[in-house]
Scaffold this motif. Structure first.
Motif, short mmCIF file in Angstrom:
data_model
loop_
_atom_site.label_atom_id
_atom_site.label_comp_id
_atom_site.label_asym_id
_atom_site.label_seq_id
_atom_site.Cartn_x
_atom_site.Cartn_y
_atom_site.Cartn_z
N PHE A 21 1.07 4.48 1.52
CA PHE A 21 1.26 3.16 0.91
C PHE A 21 2.65 3.04 0.29
O PHE A 21 3.25 1.97 0.29
N PRO A 28 4.48 -0.90 4.18
CA PRO A 28 4.25 -2.35 4.29
C PRO A 28 3.10 -2.73 5.23
O PRO A 28 2.47 -3.77 5.04
N THR A 31 0.20 -2.36 2.74
CA THR A 31 0.24 -3.19 1.54
C THR A 31 0.49 -4.66 1.82
O THR A 31 -0.14 -5.52 1.19
N GLU A 32 1.37 -4.98 2.76
CA GLU A 32 1.74 -6.38 3.01
C GLU A 32 0.99 -6.98 4.20
O GLU A 32 0.45 -8.08 4.10
N VAL A 33 0.98 -6.27 5.32
CA VAL A 33 0.39 -6.84 6.54
C VAL A 33 -1.14 -6.83 6.45
O VAL A 33 -1.79 -7.85 6.64
N GLY A 35 -2.97 -5.68 3.71
CA GLY A 35 -3.51 -5.87 2.36
C GLY A 35 -4.64 -4.90 2.07
O GLY A 35 -5.66 -5.27 1.50
N THR A 36 -4.46 -3.66 2.47
CA THR A 36 -5.51 -2.64 2.37
C THR A 36 -5.85 -2.33 0.92
O THR A 36 -4.97 -2.06 0.11
N ASP A 37 -7.14 -2.33 0.63
CA ASP A 37 -7.66 -1.90 -0.66
C ASP A 37 -8.14 -0.46 -0.46
O ASP A 37 -9.12 -0.23 0.25
N ARG A 74 2.63 -7.47 13.28
CA ARG A 74 3.95 -6.82 13.19
C ARG A 74 3.88 -5.59 14.08
O ARG A 74 3.09 -4.69 13.82
#
Length: 145
Positions: A21, A28, A31-33, A35-37, A74
Motif C-alpha cells: 500500500f 496506488p 489505495t486509489e484505483v 480503494g482496498t480496505d 489503469r
C-alpha cells in the motif's frame, strides 16, 4: 521458522500489504484505483494463501476478476507485477524460511506471470527499469529451469 499456520499467514500478509500500500509504484492500485480496505481484504487473501499452501481453506472466489477490473481502470504492467514479486519475496524472506516459505515465493511468481499473461502482457521478458525493480524475465527464467 517456516510458514505453518493461518496466524503466520495473517502476519505475513498484513506486513506485505502494509508495504504494498505504501509502495509508490503499486500502492496506488490498492489505495486509489481499488480503494482496498485491508481489514476486509485480509481474510479473503489469507483464505487464498491458506488454500495455496496448506490446501485447507475454502477459497472459492475468482482471484482474476479484481485484477482484470484494476487493469481496465489503469493498466497493470510487467513492472507492476515485478515490484509485487519483489515485495512478496522480501516480506516472506524477512519473516520465514523453509519449504512453505519457498513454496509461497514460487507460487507468488507463478501468480504474477499468470496474471500478466491473462491481462494481455505481450512481453514479460523485457519490461521495467528503475531502482529495486525485479524484472519478470528473471522470474520467467527461473520458472523455465
Amino acid at each position: 521458522m517456516d510458514i505453518s499456520t493461518r496466524d503466520d499467514l495473517d502476519v505475513l500478509l498484513r506486513r506485505f500489504y502494509t508495504a504494498a500500500f505504501a509502495d509508490p509504484l503499486i500502492g496506488p492500485f490498492f489505495t486509489e484505483v481499488a480503494g482496498t480496505d485491508l481489514d476486509v481484504h485480509l481474510p479473503r487473501i489469507t483464505d487464498f494463501w491458506e488454500r495455496a499452501l496448506f490446501r485447507t481453506a475454502a477459497y472459492r472466489r475468482n482471484a482474476f476478476a479484481p485484477h482484470s477490473a484494476l487493469h481496465s481502470a489503469r493498466p497493470l504492467t510487467a513492472e507492476h507485477f515485478g515490484r509485487w514479486t519483489q515485495l512478496w519475496h522480501a516480506t516472506v524472506d524477512g519473516l520465514h524460511q523453509g519449504p512453505n516459505a519457498d513454496r509461497a515465493k514460487a507460487q507468488g511468481e507463478r501468480i504474477a506471470l499468470a496474471m500478466l499473461r491473462r491481462l494481455g502482457g505481450k512481453d514479460v521478458s523485457t519490461a521495467g527499469e528503475g531502482p529495486g525493480f525485479v524484472p519478470l524475465a528473471a522470474v520467467e527464467l527461473r520458472a523455465a529451469a
